[in-house]
Design a protein around this motif. Structure first.
Motif, PDB file in Angstrom:
ATOM      1  N   ASN A 199     -25.405   4.809  33.537  1.00  0.00           N
ATOM      2  CA  ASN A 199     -26.857   4.863  33.254  1.00  0.00           C
ATOM      3  C   ASN A 199     -27.359   3.616  32.523  1.00  0.00           C
ATOM      4  O   ASN A 199     -28.112   3.694  31.552  1.00  0.00           O
ATOM      5  CB  ASN A 199     -27.199   6.107  32.434  1.00  0.00           C
ATOM      6  N   VAL A 200     -26.903   2.460  33.009  1.00  0.00           N
ATOM      7  CA  VAL A 200     -27.401   1.191  32.460  1.00  0.00           C
ATOM      8  C   VAL A 200     -28.671   0.842  33.223  1.00  0.00           C
ATOM      9  O   VAL A 200     -28.620   0.440  34.393  1.00  0.00           O
ATOM     10  CB  VAL A 200     -26.346   0.078  32.609  1.00  0.00           C
ATOM     11  N   SER A 213     -16.804  -5.362  35.717  1.00  0.00           N
ATOM     12  CA  SER A 213     -17.512  -5.257  37.003  1.00  0.00           C
ATOM     13  C   SER A 213     -18.730  -4.362  36.850  1.00  0.00           C
ATOM     14  O   SER A 213     -18.861  -3.633  35.856  1.00  0.00           O
ATOM     15  CB  SER A 213     -16.580  -4.695  38.083  1.00  0.00           C
ATOM     16  N   SER A 214     -19.599  -4.417  37.835  1.00  0.00           N
ATOM     17  CA  SER A 214     -20.772  -3.541  37.840  1.00  0.00           C
ATOM     18  C   SER A 214     -20.884  -2.850  39.184  1.00  0.00           C
ATOM     19  O   SER A 214     -20.581  -3.438  40.231  1.00  0.00           O
ATOM     20  CB  SER A 214     -22.044  -4.340  37.560  1.00  0.00           C
ATOM     21  N   ASN A 215     -21.250  -1.594  39.121  1.00  0.00           N
ATOM     22  CA  ASN A 215     -21.552  -0.802  40.323  1.00  0.00           C
ATOM     23  C   ASN A 215     -20.406  -0.804  41.336  1.00  0.00           C
ATOM     24  O   ASN A 215     -20.630  -0.790  42.552  1.00  0.00           O
ATOM     25  CB  ASN A 215     -22.836  -1.316  40.988  1.00  0.00           C
ATOM     26  N   ASN A 223     -27.393   1.555  36.706  1.00  0.00           N
ATOM     27  CA  ASN A 223     -26.176   0.825  37.038  1.00  0.00           C
ATOM     28  C   ASN A 223     -24.996   1.377  36.257  1.00  0.00           C
ATOM     29  O   ASN A 223     -25.150   2.106  35.275  1.00  0.00           O
ATOM     30  CB  ASN A 223     -26.327  -0.660  36.676  1.00  0.00           C
ATOM     31  N   THR A 224     -23.804   0.975  36.684  1.00  0.00           N
ATOM     32  CA  THR A 224     -22.587   1.232  35.908  1.00  0.00           C
ATOM     33  C   THR A 224     -21.927  -0.102  35.588  1.00  0.00           C
ATOM     34  O   THR A 224     -21.997  -1.053  36.378  1.00  0.00           O
ATOM     35  CB  THR A 224     -21.586   2.111  36.675  1.00  0.00           C
ATOM     36  N   ILE A 225     -21.303  -0.176  34.428  1.00  0.00           N
ATOM     37  CA  ILE A 225     -20.518  -1.351  34.040  1.00  0.00           C
ATOM     38  C   ILE A 225     -19.140  -0.848  33.625  1.00  0.00           C
ATOM     39  O   ILE A 225     -19.024   0.045  32.782  1.00  0.00           O
ATOM     40  CB  ILE A 225     -21.172  -2.127  32.884  1.00  0.00           C
ATOM     41  N   THR A 226     -18.090  -1.433  34.215  1.00  0.00           N
ATOM     42  CA  THR A 226     -16.729  -0.966  33.991  1.00  0.00           C
ATOM     43  C   THR A 226     -15.885  -2.042  33.308  1.00  0.00           C
ATOM     44  O   THR A 226     -15.924  -3.217  33.691  1.00  0.00           O
ATOM     45  CB  THR A 226     -16.069  -0.564  35.316  1.00  0.00           C
ATOM     46  N   PHE A 227     -15.137  -1.614  32.300  1.00  0.00           N
ATOM     47  CA  PHE A 227     -14.135  -2.443  31.641  1.00  0.00           C
ATOM     48  C   PHE A 227     -12.771  -1.870  32.009  1.00  0.00           C
ATOM     49  O   PHE A 227     -12.437  -0.740  31.640  1.00  0.00           O
ATOM     50  CB  PHE A 227     -14.325  -2.417  30.121  1.00  0.00           C
ATOM     51  N   ASP A 228     -11.986  -2.640  32.735  1.00  0.00           N
ATOM     52  CA  ASP A 228     -10.698  -2.198  33.259  1.00  0.00           C
ATOM     53  C   ASP A 228      -9.604  -3.063  32.636  1.00  0.00           C
ATOM     54  O   ASP A 228      -9.655  -4.290  32.711  1.00  0.00           O
ATOM     55  CB  ASP A 228     -10.696  -2.343  34.780  1.00  0.00           C
TER      56      ASP A 228
END
Length: 599
Positions: free
Chosen positions: A516-517, A542-544, A576-581
């Motif tokens: 929910n960005v 990354s995003s989305n 949007n989604t933002i992911t930290f992997d």
């Protein structure tokens, strides 16, 4: 000094001395000068500037050490550099002439000690004695620095029978542990036991000697925890505290500098008891030049950020000597020399060169004497820190008290690349006036940021003055229940974090996805990531669900300090989604992100 392995070559013990008391003397001075009654209020109000002997002592460059390793250090060479610094650099603020290791040892590294176990000038290296040398330095309007390793040097022990000056009944046997445990970065000294009052008396006697000789600076080397040693034997906090106490008692303001590669876990101790501390290993390469880019100059970009918050008036982060003035002898390209000088300036490291000041080339002289760059280092503005991750292309910045920003662009890659300073990473949007400090020219007004094509290991240094508007941000906590945790990722308490919690355990494939960005329009946004990490760690961002970019987050110094950097992500209008992997390694713990609001 780091790899002074020749300390181990010295052998034998000092001869037991008579118990008579005398004024401190190096064997050559006549009457000791009384200590100044001045206080040390102004000591290290700003990073010190000057020259040090160690870089040329340690180098294999042809001709520098004709009488064997480390033989460069002589009275004649020190005074030659003194004269050159007074003539060429003094007017720019350079004032210290610092004599490093070996002044009490001959060319075979055999030491000299006085009757009280204190270091004594080698008569071949320093035939006039250390007081005379300090007097000559002072006659040029400069300050004199001297050096000691921490602990009681083994050769000074004298079977435990050597008396301590001005300490009736005390001998060297009283000031060290009975088992003669060793200390310092080379194990070249016995560890001092400060539970016996005689130990402080020994340090007092050394400080008194240096004060009466007229020295203004002491480098205490091999200090731990640090110097790549740990454990009780190498904990020299008590030594440093004793030196501070002893210096204070002399009444002379003597700058106390600690070396080398100090443990950041004891930063509070170093700040309490000294005026500066080395944050890294030696910058010298111990090769056929003074330094090399890959040997340890480039390490400073990785190792400095964790220390930034500890620097300030009274005590500074020391990045070691700045060898950018001798061209071929330095062993660096022009671009590397400028980047080296830029980092030292913006980090507010002491600026002391180890170059041959008598042979500065025109480019080196221009780097060492640029008044605008020196002002960044010497002014009351804070030290800069990275505002982007520790990737090959980096931006470092500091907000100055007048509202402007000091901004440095670095390309640490081995090939040319462009580097962009986005104004949003400074907290504003719109236009800004830009001044190039190295070239001393105004570059006009730039909108939203500035991009520069930089050579390998190149840099630029600017003052940026905002003409636009402050940004507003939307903050999202990492631990929000709306987010998605994968693998081992979990929420944990964090006293330093914005809402008292964070997401950690991001390792071996664990992920944090912030949901929910919301942004109003599509584009690339600089997302502010607040994180905590006791060492440098990387994450794929990354995003989305799109392609990820791996970024390295510099250490925050410990697991209780939060810092932030800005990471570019491409977002669509709306949610949007933002992911930290973590990928296959370990990622930092994440506190929160802040997303700039689009206009």
């Amino acid at each position: 000094m780091r790899s002074l392995v020749v300390l181990a070559l010295a052998a034998g013990l000092a001869t037991a001395a008579p118990a008579a008391r005398a004024q401190p003397d190096d064997g050559n001075a006549t009457t000791a000068t009384p200590a100044s009654s001045a206080t040390d209020t102004d000591t290290a109000a700003k990073p010190y500037m000057g020259w040090t002997s160690w870089s040329m002592q340690s180098s294999k460059y042809p001709g520098l050490n004709p009488n064997g390793d480390y033989s460069y250090l002589t009275e004649a060479n020190v005074l030659k550099q003194t004269d050159a610094l007074a003539a060429k650099l003094k007017k720019y603020g350079y004032e210290y002439i610092n004599i490093d290791a070996g002044w009490w040892r001959d060319y075979a590294w055999t030491p000299e000690f006085d009757a009280y176990g204190r270091h004594k000038a080698d008569p071949v290296r320093f035939p006039s004695g250390m007081k005379s040398v300090a007097d000559r330095i002072h006659s040029k309007g400069l300050k004199a620095g001297i050096y000691l390793p921490v602990g009681l040097e083994k050769e000074a022990y004298g079977g435990g029978k050597v008396p301590i000056w001005n300490a009736e009944g005390c001998t060297t046997a009283d000031i060290v542990y009975d088992d003669l445990r060793t200390t310092n970065g080379w194990d070249s000294a016995y560890k001092i036991d400060f539970s016996d009052p005689c130990a402080q008396k020994y340090i007092d006697s050394q400080a008194r000697m240096f004060a009466d000789w007229g020295y203004d600076f002491l480098k205490l080397d091999g200090v731990g925890p640090g110097s790549f040693k740990s454990g009780d034997n190498y904990d020299n906090v008590a030594d440093v505290a004793a030196w501070q106490k002893a210096i204070s008692a002399t009444g002379r303001p003597i700058h106390l500098e600690l070396s080398w590669s100090l443990d950041i876990g004891h930063a509070a101790d170093w700040k309490k008891h000294s005026n500066g501390w080395r944050v890294d290993t030696d910058v010298e390469c111990y090769c056929n030049t003074l330094v090399s880019w890959e040997n340890s100059v480039d390490d400073r970009w990785d190792d400095t950020p964790a220390w930034t918050r500890h620097a300030g008036p009274g005590g500074w982060n020391d990045l070691d000597s700045l060898n950018v003035g001798n061209g071929e002898m330095d062993g660096l390209t022009r671009a590397e020399r400028q980047s080296y000088a830029t980092l030292w300036a913006i980090a507010k490291s002491p600026l002391y060169t180890g170059d041959d000041v008598t042979k500065l080339d025109s480019y080196g002289l221009s780097l060492l004497t640029n008044r605008e760059v020196i002002a960044v280092n010497q002014g009351d503005n804070p030290p800069a820190r990275p505002v982007t991750p520790s990737d090959p292309q980096q931006v470092w910045a500091a907000k100055n008290h007048d509202g402007s920003y000091t901004v440095a662009l670095f390309n640490l890659a081995d090939r040319p690349a462009s580097v962009t300073a986005d104004w949003s990473t400074l907290g504003f949007t719109g236009k800004a006036a830009v001044r190039d400090l190295w070239n001393r020219e105004n570059l006009g007004t730039h909108k939203n940021g500035i991009t520069q094509a930089l050579p390998a290991h190149g840099s630029r240094l600017f003052t940026v003055t905002p003409r636009g508007d402050a940004l507003t941000w939307t903050g999202i906590e990492a631990e929000s229940s709306a987010n998605t945790l994968g693998g081992n990722a979990s929420v944990a308490d964090c006293a330093a974090c914005s809402d008292g919690r964070k997401v950690g355990n991001l390792y071996t494939g664990s992920k944090l996805t912030i949901n929910n960005v919301e942004v109003g329009r599509a584009g690339t946004y600089q997302i502010k990531v607040a994180y905590i990490s006791g060492d440098a760690r990387s994450a794929d961002v990354s995003s989305n669900g799109g392609g990820a970019t791996r970024h390295t987050f510099p250490s925050t110094g410990d697991w209780s300090t939060v810092n932030s950097v800005y990471v570019p992500v491409t977002l669509k209008a709306g949610s949007n989604t933002i992911t930290f992997d973590s990928g296959s390694g370990y990622a930092p713990d994440i506190d929160r992100i802040d997303v700039p609001k689009s206009s």
